[in-house]
Structures are given as structure tokens and as C-alpha cells.
Design a protein around this motif. Sequence first.
Motif, PDB file in Angstrom:
ATOM      1  N   LYS A 121       0.823  -1.213   0.000  1.00 58.76           N
ATOM      2  CA  LYS A 121       0.000   0.000   0.000  1.00 58.76           C
ATOM      3  C   LYS A 121       0.854   1.260   0.000  1.00 58.76           C
ATOM      4  O   LYS A 121       0.378   2.340  -0.353  1.00 58.76           O
ATOM      5  N   ARG A 122       2.104   1.123   0.403  1.00 52.06           N
ATOM      6  CA  ARG A 122       2.992   2.276   0.430  1.00 52.06           C
ATOM      7  C   ARG A 122       3.352   2.691  -0.986  1.00 52.06           C
ATOM      8  O   ARG A 122       3.630   1.859  -1.837  1.00 52.06           O
ATOM      9  N   GLU A 123       3.371   3.982  -1.221  1.00 45.88           N
ATOM     10  CA  GLU A 123       3.706   4.498  -2.544  1.00 45.88           C
ATOM     11  C   GLU A 123       5.200   4.810  -2.615  1.00 45.88           C
ATOM     12  O   GLU A 123       5.865   5.001  -1.606  1.00 45.88           O
ATOM     13  N   GLY A 124       5.709   4.850  -3.835  1.00 47.79           N
ATOM     14  CA  GLY A 124       7.104   5.218  -4.044  1.00 47.79           C
ATOM     15  C   GLY A 124       8.018   4.011  -4.169  1.00 47.79           C
ATOM     16  O   GLY A 124       7.584   2.866  -4.185  1.00 47.79           O
ATOM     17  N   HIS A 125       9.301   4.299  -4.240  1.00 47.58           N
ATOM     18  CA  HIS A 125      10.320   3.275  -4.483  1.00 47.58           C
ATOM     19  C   HIS A 125      10.528   2.389  -3.251  1.00 47.58           C
ATOM     20  O   HIS A 125      10.737   2.885  -2.146  1.00 47.58           O
ATOM     21  N   GLN A 126      10.419   1.087  -3.437  1.00 41.93           N
ATOM     22  CA  GLN A 126      10.797   0.137  -2.397  1.00 41.93           C
ATOM     23  C   GLN A 126      11.121  -1.199  -3.065  1.00 41.93           C
ATOM     24  O   GLN A 126      10.465  -1.611  -4.023  1.00 41.93           O
ATOM     25  N   VAL A 127      12.161  -1.850  -2.544  1.00 41.28           N
ATOM     26  CA  VAL A 127      12.605  -3.141  -3.072  1.00 41.28           C
ATOM     27  C   VAL A 127      12.519  -4.173  -1.950  1.00 41.28           C
ATOM     28  O   VAL A 127      13.094  -3.983  -0.880  1.00 41.28           O
ATOM     29  N   ILE A 128      11.801  -5.245  -2.204  1.00 41.21           N
ATOM     30  CA  ILE A 128      11.574  -6.289  -1.214  1.00 41.21           C
ATOM     31  C   ILE A 128      12.174  -7.581  -1.734  1.00 41.21           C
ATOM     32  O   ILE A 128      11.896  -7.996  -2.862  1.00 41.21           O
ATOM     33  N   GLY A 129      13.006  -8.228  -0.940  1.00 39.37           N
ATOM     34  CA  GLY A 129      13.565  -9.522  -1.300  1.00 39.37           C
ATOM     35  C   GLY A 129      12.792 -10.636  -0.615  1.00 39.37           C
ATOM     36  O   GLY A 129      12.397 -10.497   0.541  1.00 39.37           O
ATOM     37  N   VAL A 179       2.796  -3.688  -8.763  1.00 39.61           N
ATOM     38  CA  VAL A 179       3.807  -4.449  -8.036  1.00 39.61           C
ATOM     39  C   VAL A 179       4.557  -5.303  -9.057  1.00 39.61           C
ATOM     40  O   VAL A 179       3.947  -6.138  -9.742  1.00 39.61           O
ATOM     41  N   PHE A 180       5.862  -5.088  -9.181  1.00 40.35           N
ATOM     42  CA  PHE A 180       6.658  -5.795 -10.175  1.00 40.35           C
ATOM     43  C   PHE A 180       7.320  -7.009  -9.524  1.00 40.35           C
ATOM     44  O   PHE A 180       8.036  -6.875  -8.527  1.00 40.35           O
ATOM     45  N   ILE A 181       7.067  -8.182 -10.094  1.00 37.11           N
ATOM     46  CA  ILE A 181       7.580  -9.434  -9.548  1.00 37.11           C
ATOM     47  C   ILE A 181       8.755  -9.903 -10.395  1.00 37.11           C
ATOM     48  O   ILE A 181       8.621 -10.093 -11.611  1.00 37.11           O
ATOM     49  N   ILE A 182       9.902 -10.090  -9.744  1.00 38.27           N
ATOM     50  CA  ILE A 182      11.143 -10.443 -10.437  1.00 38.27           C
ATOM     51  C   ILE A 182      11.723 -11.699  -9.814  1.00 38.27           C
ATOM     52  O   ILE A 182      11.865 -11.783  -8.593  1.00 38.27           O
ATOM     53  N   ASP A 183      12.032 -12.682 -10.630  1.00 38.40           N
ATOM     54  CA  ASP A 183      12.747 -13.869 -10.151  1.00 38.40           C
ATOM     55  C   ASP A 183      14.240 -13.588 -10.278  1.00 38.40           C
ATOM     56  O   ASP A 183      14.762 -13.444 -11.385  1.00 38.40           O
ATOM     57  N   GLY A 184      14.924 -13.493  -9.140  1.00 33.81           N
ATOM     58  CA  GLY A 184      16.330 -13.101  -9.145  1.00 33.81           C
ATOM     59  C   GLY A 184      17.240 -14.057  -9.882  1.00 33.81           C
ATOM     60  O   GLY A 184      18.286 -13.652 -10.406  1.00 33.81           O
ATOM     61  N   ILE A 185      16.860 -15.334  -9.954  1.00 31.07           N
ATOM     62  CA  ILE A 185      17.676 -16.316 -10.676  1.00 31.07           C
ATOM     63  C   ILE A 185      17.456 -16.184 -12.172  1.00 31.07           C
ATOM     64  O   ILE A 185      18.414 -16.103 -12.959  1.00 31.07           O
ATOM     65  N   ILE A 186      16.189 -16.157 -12.582  1.00 28.71           N
ATOM     66  CA  ILE A 186      15.871 -16.030 -14.011  1.00 28.71           C
ATOM     67  C   ILE A 186      16.447 -14.736 -14.578  1.00 28.71           C
ATOM     68  O   ILE A 186      17.041 -14.716 -15.663  1.00 28.71           O
ATOM     69  N   PRO A 206       9.891   4.828  -9.191  1.00 29.56           N
ATOM     70  CA  PRO A 206       9.293   4.987  -7.852  1.00 29.56           C
ATOM     71  C   PRO A 206       8.138   4.007  -7.670  1.00 29.56           C
ATOM     72  O   PRO A 206       6.965   4.390  -7.664  1.00 29.56           O
ATOM     73  N   SER A 207       8.473   2.729  -7.536  1.00 27.87           N
ATOM     74  CA  SER A 207       7.459   1.677  -7.493  1.00 27.87           C
ATOM     75  C   SER A 207       7.932   0.547  -6.588  1.00 27.87           C
ATOM     76  O   SER A 207       9.072   0.537  -6.119  1.00 27.87           O
ATOM     77  N   THR A 208       7.049  -0.419  -6.369  1.00 25.05           N
ATOM     78  CA  THR A 208       7.366  -1.583  -5.533  1.00 25.05           C
ATOM     79  C   THR A 208       7.888  -2.715  -6.397  1.00 25.05           C
ATOM     80  O   THR A 208       7.224  -3.132  -7.357  1.00 25.05           O
ATOM     81  N   LYS A 209       9.071  -3.206  -6.069  1.00 18.54           N
ATOM     82  CA  LYS A 209       9.657  -4.363  -6.735  1.00 18.54           C
ATOM     83  C   LYS A 209       9.835  -5.483  -5.720  1.00 18.54           C
ATOM     84  O   LYS A 209      10.383  -5.236  -4.640  1.00 18.54           O
ATOM     85  N   VAL A 210       9.378  -6.684  -6.043  1.00 22.12           N
ATOM     86  CA  VAL A 210       9.590  -7.840  -5.178  1.00 22.12           C
ATOM     87  C   VAL A 210      10.498  -8.807  -5.922  1.00 22.12           C
ATOM     88  O   VAL A 210      10.155  -9.270  -7.022  1.00 22.12           O
ATOM     89  N   ILE A 211      11.654  -9.109  -5.347  1.00 22.22           N
ATOM     90  CA  ILE A 211      12.646  -9.950  -6.003  1.00 22.22           C
ATOM     91  C   ILE A 211      12.769 -11.273  -5.255  1.00 22.22           C
ATOM     92  O   ILE A 211      13.203 -11.302  -4.092  1.00 22.22           O
ATOM     93  N   GLU A 212      12.338 -12.351  -5.902  1.00 25.97           N
ATOM     94  CA  GLU A 212      12.523 -13.679  -5.332  1.00 25.97           C
ATOM     95  C   GLU A 212      13.984 -14.097  -5.519  1.00 25.97           C
ATOM     96  O   GLU A 212      14.623 -13.747  -6.504  1.00 25.97           O
ATOM     97  N   HIS A 213      14.512 -14.846  -4.572  1.00 26.25           N
ATOM     98  CA  HIS A 213      15.915 -15.287  -4.574  1.00 26.25           C
ATOM     99  C   HIS A 213      16.873 -14.083  -4.613  1.00 26.25           C
ATOM    100  O   HIS A 213      17.711 -13.954  -5.512  1.00 26.25           O
TER     101      HIS A 213
END
Length: 255
Positions: A121-129, A179-186, A206-213
Amino acid sequence: MELKQWYLEYKIHKNRPGLLGDIASMLGMLEINILTINGVEGKTRGLLLESDDDGKIDQVSKMLSKVDSITVTALRCPRLVDLLAVRHGRYIDRDSDDKKTFRFTRDELGILVDFLGEIFKREGHQVIGLRGMPRVGKTESIIAGSVCSMKRWTFVSSTLLRQTVRSQLSEDEMNPHNVFIIDGIISTLRSNEKHHQLLQELMSMPSTKVIEHPDVFVKESEYSYDNFDIIIELRNNPEEQIVYDTFTTIYTDDV
């Protein structure tokens, strides 16, 4: 004055009958609203309060300090972990050394989805692993969290159905509210130059990125752990080790 929320937490030493009622009555006389009450792991109680007067909150602190049967452990503006503790009646496991790392097990998926939903729900740049072994529920949790936050999700790279490596996104998909979903291995072991350029553009948005692995992502790219705001670990059980050697070869084999 503007209404503000407060999180009150106390540990019970002697749970006598009527203790919670006495505390609730005291708060009521001070015209402090109790929004939520819940037990938090054993003999700890958490209350979400609302008041328009900071001075009354100071009075609460002084009055409760004289109650021998309890010890106040928190009285503060609520953090996300406080809100979730009151909702679910349990604390999120947080690394004592690395404060941005949070741990969940598969039987806590409901709490994880709620946690992700609030973060999204938070706006702006954030990167979540998001660390975890295959088929533990990583991608499903991200999608469910996106639904909870009423955000659209966009796969940049994924193995949910098949190996997906995007080289470009449509104008609608590039919306920074997604919400951008990224597979860190791929994205590091099977990417091409166009995908790498897209990734760089997304990482600066300025968006939310979720990076698996995220560990492989850091090892195989120019990014570091400093680029991550939060790291989440998801395991089948608390003892499970997250090791990449057992499954990274799956991603690098020709398809």
C-alpha cells in the motif's frame, strides 16, 4: 486536535480477575478509545488506542507504571509489526541483528499476505527480497498481497507457469502503482541485454519491486543488499535451510 493512534503493550505478572477491565475503565475515564485488544503470545496484551491528546497518553504511562501486576513494554505510535501483532495475536519473527529481515513459515502464510498487503500500500520506491525454497508459496503470497493492497501485479521474470523473461512491458504494465515481480535467478542467469535494460529501468522507478531469490540476484548483478528495504524469508518449517545449490541448475539448463 487530530486523532492519533497508539500501541499499548504490557506483560502480565499476576493475572488477577478484572485486570483488563480496570485498565479499560481507566482509559475510558481519560476518553481514550480502545480500537482493538488482543493477547499477544502468552501473558502479553496488545491494545490499539486512539486519542486526540498526547498529554493523556503520558498520563496512561505514569498510571500504569504504578501497577505492580503488569509491566508496560511499549507505548508508541503503532508500527506495522504492532498492528499485525494485535490483528493476529502473535509477533512476526524479526532478525535481531538485521532489522530489515523478517521470517515466516508456511503455516503463517495468512500473516505474510497481510504483511505484504500493508507494505504494498505504500507508494514510491521500495525493493523487497523474498527468500525461500521452490514451492514454498513465495509467488502466491506476493499475488495475494497485491490483491489485499488492491494493486495490479506484473511479472517481469517468473517460473510460476513456465520460465518467463520479459524484454519489454506495455505502457499500462509500466504503471508505477503496479507491483513488479522479479525472479532473481531467471533475471540474472537466463536474461538477455534487453531484459537487463528493462530491469535497470524498473529498479530506478518509484514503485514496488519484489525480487525472489535476492541472494542470487545480488551475487549475479550490480545490485547489493543495500538496495533492499526489506528481506523476507519463507520456510516450510523453522529448521529448513534455504540453499540455492540444490535447485539453481534447474534454471540454467536449456529448455
